[in-house]
Design an enzyme around this catalytic site. Structure first.
Site, PDB file in Angstrom:
ATOM      1  N   CYS A   9     -16.132 101.184  -8.832  1.00  0.00           N
ATOM      2  CA  CYS A   9     -16.711 100.402 -10.135  1.00  0.00           C
ATOM      3  C   CYS A   9     -15.451  99.932 -10.778  1.00  0.00           C
ATOM      4  O   CYS A   9     -14.740 100.897 -11.500  1.00  0.00           O
ATOM      5  CB  CYS A   9     -17.303 101.534 -10.910  1.00  0.00           C
ATOM      6  N   GLU A  35     -20.117  93.937  -9.226  1.00  0.00           N
ATOM      7  CA  GLU A  35     -19.590  93.840  -8.095  1.00  0.00           C
ATOM      8  C   GLU A  35     -19.397  92.285  -7.541  1.00  0.00           C
ATOM      9  O   GLU A  35     -20.135  91.437  -7.730  1.00  0.00           O
ATOM     10  CB  GLU A  35     -20.471  94.885  -7.274  1.00  0.00           C
TER      11      GLU A  35
END
Length: 224
Positions: free
Chosen positions: A2, A104
């Site tokens: 992340c 992402e």
């Protein structure tokens, strides 16, 4: 991993996480490592929850150079209990990092297409975090954190081999309790989040640049 997320609904923090009053803060759409993030914590001697501002990138208390924090933005759920940088924090200093979407990138040849992943149609959710307090040579205290990651569910696996460990609301109390130190039980709440409650959509490459921090970073290009 992340490495970028948003917190555009900070005005809902108190209700969502049951924290004491929290000063109003601006919406963020492109939060990056080494920047300040909101973290929900609970002290050992007081059961109430509160929100604090921490630096994203955990600086271990024993570190000589604070720049190590830029390399410790994530802690793997499977190995955090064994790593010198994280094992003490896992036992004693856990937090929740509020979020309403994380980013992402999907690799396609030499290109990387950015996607935003949300839970329950953009609602606030909590990522498991670990925090630490580091004392600088001049005596200044720096509080920092790392976001715990786990194996991806089917939705995120199409983009990356890791995802943030998203906590269910039922797990908040256990994760924040500084008196609870059963690592095996803690590990159980770090499993991949239910993909059926998540969605992903492509966003523009504005999110690639950390200086861009506005609603356009999270706007959909195409839906999936």
């Amino acid at each position: 991993m992340c490495g970028r997320f948003r917190l555009s609904r900070a005005d809902q923090l108190a209700n969502k996480f049951g924290i004491d009053q929290f000063d109003e803060m601006p919406a963020r759409y492109n939060i990056a490592p080494t920047q300040d993030v909101v973290a929900v914590r609970q002290w050992p001697d007081r059961p109430n929850r509160h929100a604090s501002i921490l630096r994203w990138g955990l600086i271990p208390y024993w570190a000589k150079d604070p720049n190590i924090g830029s390399k410790l933005i994530n802690a793997r759920a499977e190995t955090a209990a064994e790593k010198p940088a994280f094992r003490e924090a896992l036992l004693r200093r856990r937090c929740i990092v509020p979020c309403d979407g994380f980013y992402e990138w999907k690799k396609e040849g030499k290109l990387k297409r950015p996607f935003c992943i949300t839970v329950d149609d953009g609602a606030l959710f909590g990522m498991a975090g670990l925090w630490e307090r580091w004392k600088a040579p001049d005596g200044k205290l720096v509080e920092s954190c790392a976001i715990v990651t786990t194996t991806p569910n089917d939705l995120v696996a199409e983009l990356h081999d890791r995802m943030p460990a998203i906590l269910s609301e039922e797990a908040y109390e256990l994760w924040l309790d500084p008196g609870f130190k059963d690592v095996a039980t803690l590990s159980e709440v770090l499993s991949p989040f239910d993909a059926r409650r998540m969605r992903k959509y492509e966003v523009s490459d504005r999110v690639n640049r950390v200086e861009n921090d506005d609603p356009a970073c999270a706007e959909a290009v195409s839906l999936f």
